[in-house]
Scaffold this active site. Structure first.
Site, PDB file in Angstrom:
ATOM      1  N   GLY A 139      -0.821   8.127  -1.531  1.00  0.00           N
ATOM      2  CA  GLY A 139      -0.375   9.534  -1.869  1.00  0.00           C
ATOM      3  C   GLY A 139       1.094   9.756  -1.382  1.00  0.00           C
ATOM      4  O   GLY A 139       1.787  10.722  -1.662  1.00  0.00           O
ATOM      5  N   ASN A 199       0.905  -1.322  -0.078  1.00  0.00           N
ATOM      6  CA  ASN A 199       0.021   0.001  -0.102  1.00  0.00           C
ATOM      7  C   ASN A 199       0.931   1.369  -0.249  1.00  0.00           C
ATOM      8  O   ASN A 199       0.273   2.181  -0.421  1.00  0.00           O
ATOM      9  CB  ASN A 199      -0.909  -0.068   1.134  1.00  0.00           C
ATOM     10  N   ARG A 214     -15.276  10.905   6.204  1.00  0.00           N
ATOM     11  CA  ARG A 214     -15.283   9.684   5.346  1.00  0.00           C
ATOM     12  C   ARG A 214     -16.342   8.659   5.664  1.00  0.00           C
ATOM     13  O   ARG A 214     -17.252   8.177   4.980  1.00  0.00           O
ATOM     14  CB  ARG A 214     -13.966   9.171   5.427  1.00  0.00           C
TER      15      ARG A 214
HETATM   16  P1  ADP Z   1       2.992  -0.734   5.600  1.00  0.00           P
HETATM   17  O1  ADP Z   1       2.366   0.523   5.182  1.00  0.00           O
HETATM   18  O2  ADP Z   1       2.817  -1.030   6.910  1.00  0.00           O
HETATM   19  O3  ADP Z   1       4.293  -0.717   5.171  1.00  0.00           O
HETATM   20  P2  ADP Z   1       2.506  -1.960   3.060  1.00  0.00           P
HETATM   21  O4  ADP Z   1       0.965  -2.568   2.632  1.00  0.00           O
HETATM   22  O5  ADP Z   1       2.887  -0.732   2.383  1.00  0.00           O
HETATM   23  O6  ADP Z   1       2.241  -1.802   4.701  1.00  0.00           O
HETATM   24  O7  ADP Z   1       3.285  -3.317   2.887  1.00  0.00           O
HETATM   25  C1  ADP Z   1       3.407  -4.674   3.401  1.00  0.00           C
HETATM   26  C2  ADP Z   1       4.039  -5.345   2.755  1.00  0.00           C
HETATM   27  O8  ADP Z   1       3.858  -6.812   3.215  1.00  0.00           O
HETATM   28  C3  ADP Z   1       3.094  -5.634   1.201  1.00  0.00           C
HETATM   29  O9  ADP Z   1       3.996  -5.634   0.410  1.00  0.00           O
HETATM   30  C4  ADP Z   1       2.497  -7.276   1.369  1.00  0.00           C
HETATM   31  O10 ADP Z   1       2.398  -7.803  -0.018  1.00  0.00           O
HETATM   32  C5  ADP Z   1       3.671  -7.721   2.144  1.00  0.00           C
HETATM   33  N1  ADP Z   1       3.108  -9.024   3.025  1.00  0.00           N
HETATM   34  C6  ADP Z   1       2.173  -9.208   3.602  1.00  0.00           C
HETATM   35  N2  ADP Z   1       1.984 -10.367   4.326  1.00  0.00           N
HETATM   36  C7  ADP Z   1       3.113 -11.005   3.949  1.00  0.00           C
HETATM   37  C8  ADP Z   1       3.793 -12.241   4.311  1.00  0.00           C
HETATM   38  N3  ADP Z   1       2.969 -13.266   4.971  1.00  0.00           N
HETATM   39  N4  ADP Z   1       4.913 -12.606   3.790  1.00  0.00           N
HETATM   40  C9  ADP Z   1       5.572 -11.538   3.008  1.00  0.00           C
HETATM   41  N5  ADP Z   1       5.336 -10.393   2.750  1.00  0.00           N
HETATM   42  C10 ADP Z   1       4.021 -10.223   3.280  1.00  0.00           C
END
Ligand code: ADP
Length: 461
Positions: free
Chosen positions: A47, A42, A284
């Site tokens: 943004g 995410n 929202r």
């Molecule tokens: P944050 O903003 O907290 O950093 P994000 O959504 O940007 O969160 O990043 C979380 C990442 O972790 C994503 O790229 C997601 O695909 C990855 N992810 C989620 N679950 C797993 C898992 N079990 N093993 C490896 N990666 C994971």
């Protein structure tokens, strides 16, 4: 296959990169694993605006009276006082040094003379990365990780946290291409796996009001299994029912309709009957709930060139304009009749709505019906722009309970040795409602703290 590291970071979004880079710079041998084929989560599609009190940009713009305490007060109030004041305090006091680190060490370019003021903030305090998305941040992090020699392994999904006989988390079991891998972690494991907004079943389980009618704005990997993995290892989940929806999204894909930001400059919301039903600048959650009560559980955003002149969204978001028009969810017409007919809205109703809004605009803009706090604008002449919209799941405020050192707490509130967490996977910062621009501050500050903590433990053992 078994591999040995000091620190294993799970999830290559903003929190994971911050943790990995910080741990590496403290001398730890680090690996970053990511379940999706590409990095960013995410954090990439966001943004990526980041709230920072007392920043160099605020200084330049002569905003001199912002402080961490002021931002903390806004944040706690914005989450109905359900966020943890200690955690929020750490976030706000570390915001500036962390932003400077992003600028100077990671190489992120922020706009030099512009900051955003999101809803719920008493000051303009959100730094804006170049391009207004997380691409700038994630690209710079990827390059730096590469340069520092941090292996970033994609298509590698963490499935289990392994504890030793003393209850310390010492390894991660992961799967890639059907094969199992073990990553030993001498110092600690950092969970940075993001939220669960793209997991409709899980969203409904924790908040039954957000059911199958909702799509999501989130990256496809935002499915939250790692929360169950951590719970199995003894982690405590808190605030899981607090899930934020974004009201104005594409009914087909679920993504945010940035083009409809014309709403902030006077575009109105109408239902299939051509009638207004809510204040367009409400919170929202309030707008989302109001939309769900309308026939078909959707609405339309309607504006004209008079408003478009101010917001300019059709030009800025040209790709959206073309895509949405092609998909048939957006229409442009010289006449109001054309706009109404395209979506089978009763023209007489829509005309009555637009006449009344334009009359109130002429009388000074005061909205006697729904009290639009921005004031109403004249809608009596074309061109007209109309787009269909639905609410989508956007951010999950709940998750793992952590302390100020980003240590994951068990059900008795005691840290689980060797387990750290940062970012949307945690549930302690935002309370009922995350304010815009606070996610990036949260993930960066606690990502670094988690990486630092895990690196220190590796040294001590
Ligand atoms: P944050 O903003 O907290 O950093 P994000 O959504 O940007 O969160 O990043 C979380 C990442 O972790 C994503 O790229 C997601 O695909 C990855 N992810 C989620 N679950 C797993 C898992 N079990 N093993 C490896 N990666 C994971």
């Amino acid at each position: 296959a078994v591999q040995n590291y000091d620190v294993v970071v799970i999830g290559a979004g903003g929190a994971g990169f911050a943790a990995a880079v910080e741990a590496k710079s403290k001398g730890a041998n680090v690996v970053l694993i990511e379940k999706m084929p590409t990095v960013g989560g995410n954090s990439l599609i966001s943004g990526a605006e980041m709230n920072v009190p007392n920043s160099w940009v605020q200084n330049k713009l002569n905003i001199k009276d912002d402080t961490p305490a002021r931002m903390a007060a806004d944040t706690l109030k914005g989450g109905d006082f359900q966020g943890d004041p200690e955690i929020v305090g750490v976030m706000t006091t570390n915001a500036l040094p962390t932003a400077e680190w992003l600028r100077d060490t990671v190489g992120v370019n922020f706009e030099k003379d512009n900051v955003f003021q999101f809803g719920g903030h008493s000051r303009k305090r959100a730094l804006i990365p170049e391009g207004h998305t997380g691409t700038e941040v994630i690209t710079k992090f990827s390059a730096l990780a590469d340069k520092m020699g941090i292996p970033v392994i994609t298509n590698m999904k963490a499935e289990e946290l392994v504890k030793d006989k003393d209850g310390r988390v010492v390894a991660v079991k992961a799967i890639s291409g059907g094969k199992e891998y073990t990553f030993n972690a001498k110092g600690g494991v950092v969970l940075a796996t993001g939220g669960f907004g793209a997991n409709a079943q899980m969203v409904k389980k924790y908040n039954p009001a957000i059911d199958e009618r909702f799509k999501t704005t989130d990256a496809p990997g935002t499915t939250g299994e790692a929360l169950y993995m951590a719970e199995k290892a003894g982690g405590q989940l808190v605030n899981m029912g607090y899930i934020q929806t974004y009201p104005i999204c594409d009914p087909i894909s679920g993504v945010i309709e940035l083009i409809a930001d014309a709403r902030f400059d006077g575009a109105i919301l109408v239902n299939q009957e051509g009638k207004r039903f809510v204040e367009e600048l409400e919170r929202r959650d309030v707008i989302s709930n109001a939309i769900l009560k309308q026939p078909g559980a959707y609405c339309y955003v309607l504006w004209n060139d008079n408003i478009g002149k101010i917001s300019n969204t059709v030009k800025i978001h040209d790709t959206e304009y073309k895509t949405f028009t092609k998909q048939g969810i957006m229409h442009t017409s010289d006449t109001l009749k054309g706009a109404a007919d395209y979506f089978h809205i009763p023209y007489a109703n829509l005309k009555a709505t637009v006449d009344r809004v334009s009359q109130m605009a002429k009388d000074g803009g005061k909205d006697l019906d729904f009290h639009n706090r921005g004031g109403l604008k004249d809608l009596s002449t074309g061109k007209y722009y109309i787009i269909k919209a639905v609410p989508s799941t956007h951010h999950t405020m709940g998750g793992l309970k952590i302390n100020t050192k980003a240590e994951v707490l068990d059900k008795n509130g005691k840290p689980i040795p060797g387990l750290f967490a940062a970012g949307e996977v945690t549930g302690t910062t935002h309370g009922t409602n995350r304010l815009g621009g606070n996610a990036y501050t949260d993930i960066m500050v606690f990502g670094r703290i988690a990486g630092d903590g895990a690196a220190a433990e590796a040294k001590a053992r």
